[in-house]
Design an enzyme around this catalytic site. Sequence first.
Site, PDB file in Angstrom:
ATOM      1  N   GLY A 153      63.523  80.985  58.102  1.00 58.26           N
ATOM      2  CA  GLY A 153      64.070  79.645  58.251  1.00 58.26           C
ATOM      3  C   GLY A 153      64.777  79.114  57.020  1.00 58.26           C
ATOM      4  O   GLY A 153      65.207  79.865  56.143  1.00 58.26           O
ATOM      5  N   CYS A 154      64.879  77.785  56.940  1.00 58.12           N
ATOM      6  CA  CYS A 154      65.705  77.135  55.930  1.00 58.12           C
ATOM      7  C   CYS A 154      65.218  77.344  54.507  1.00 58.12           C
ATOM      8  O   CYS A 154      66.001  77.233  53.561  1.00 58.12           O
ATOM      9  CB  CYS A 154      65.803  75.640  56.230  1.00 58.12           C
ATOM     10  SG  CYS A 154      66.626  75.237  57.795  1.00 58.12           S
ATOM     11  N   ASN A 155      63.931  77.608  54.321  1.00 57.89           N
ATOM     12  CA  ASN A 155      63.418  77.824  52.976  1.00 57.89           C
ATOM     13  C   ASN A 155      63.675  79.236  52.455  1.00 57.89           C
ATOM     14  O   ASN A 155      63.480  79.529  51.271  1.00 57.89           O
ATOM     15  CB  ASN A 155      61.909  77.568  52.924  1.00 57.89           C
ATOM     16  CG  ASN A 155      61.158  78.321  54.007  1.00 57.89           C
ATOM     17  OD1 ASN A 155      61.064  77.814  55.120  1.00 57.89           O
ATOM     18  ND2 ASN A 155      60.620  79.496  53.711  1.00 57.89           N
ATOM     19  N   MET A 359      63.270  73.604  52.038  1.00 56.79           N
ATOM     20  CA  MET A 359      62.168  73.296  52.934  1.00 56.79           C
ATOM     21  C   MET A 359      62.415  73.981  54.270  1.00 56.79           C
ATOM     22  O   MET A 359      63.562  74.141  54.678  1.00 56.79           O
ATOM     23  CB  MET A 359      62.057  71.791  53.160  1.00 56.79           C
ATOM     24  CG  MET A 359      61.925  70.976  51.888  1.00 56.79           C
ATOM     25  SD  MET A 359      63.509  70.691  51.013  1.00 56.79           S
ATOM     26  CE  MET A 359      64.273  69.502  52.117  1.00 56.79           C
TER      27      MET A 359
END
Length: 372
Positions: A153-155, A359
């Site tokens: 994901g975004c992290n 995050m």
Amino acid sequence: MMSHPGLVRTLDTPELGSTELARIFAVGTAVPETAYSQRDLIDRLGITDPRVRSVYLNSAIERRFLTLPESGPDGIRAETTGELLAKHKAQGVSMGTRAVQECLKHIGAEPQDIGYLCCVTSTGFLTPGFSALLMPQLEMGRNTSRVDVVGMGCNAGLNSLNVVSGWARSHPGELAVMVCIEACSAAYVFDGTMRTSVVNSLFGDGSAAIALVAGTTPDTHTDQRPAPRIVDFTSCVITEAMQAMRYEWDTAKNAFSFYLDPDIPYVVGRHARSTVDRLLARAGLRQDDIAHWLVHSGGKKVIDAVGVNLGLTRYDLRHTVGVLRDYGNLSSGSFLFSYERLLAEGTIRPGEYGVFMTMGPGSTIETALVRW
């Protein structure tokens, strides 16, 4: 070893024991050819529900680069799972190749110089992965080491940068490249529900590559941009909010679907201070010592929550907000788009510190400390 000794050489006496900190020598980005304003998307998607229209128009996003399907005879824009995966592959290879080429151009390097390639994505699944698919496109050497980081994901950009930094430190003088490849429109479901509409209003397509080398002495790139050392990383995994961000198979829709809990900004905000404090304490620093903040462009409410909890100013978050406005949420590569803007701004001074912060699912906060 790299073929341009003017840029890189191994140190006789490393600064930190047996190894030297990895340094960021270049960044490069790429997006699809097609861009849409939020209002244009509302019209193209035939959105009439006032609540959904409000989500798009109050997102603090003005434009995103996307690859969207044409409308069918019934006016519906639909793609099968196979078509979405094909888009993930085609757009990913295209953007990833261009991002790496743009990155290497800044340091006069060639793809054959890459000793380690890490590809990061969360918008589809491929075997072989992007790290193998990019090699013939870039005409890389067959002995290049590689790894694919999928589904974090975004992290994931900072998770992976930690690993790539470690490889660079253990291979002084060799070039390591990380490339985040996110064709987010390959994860879209158009069903008119608020759940999918929030996702469809937020994410954009984009790729960002970053080049690292350890054991080097030059203080600038060949194009005279500063090359910061990566000092440290910290993580915070908020396991009680594990289900707050997830990408999973929706049996009702017969497709993968991304879910964002409305409370995510507050979950991230509550844990931002302790995560950053830990990062700074390990280096003996205070927040006043940080000159530059590059926070993931996760969405307006997320950025606001982080800003409030850390006491950051609008100036501190200018690149984070600017990337959200001009590209939307680019998932794992968002912070590198902000870093590219910081470099172009030309405000960095030697000796200054910066914090990278991302995050994502887990729920997770990742941070990195760099020094120019």
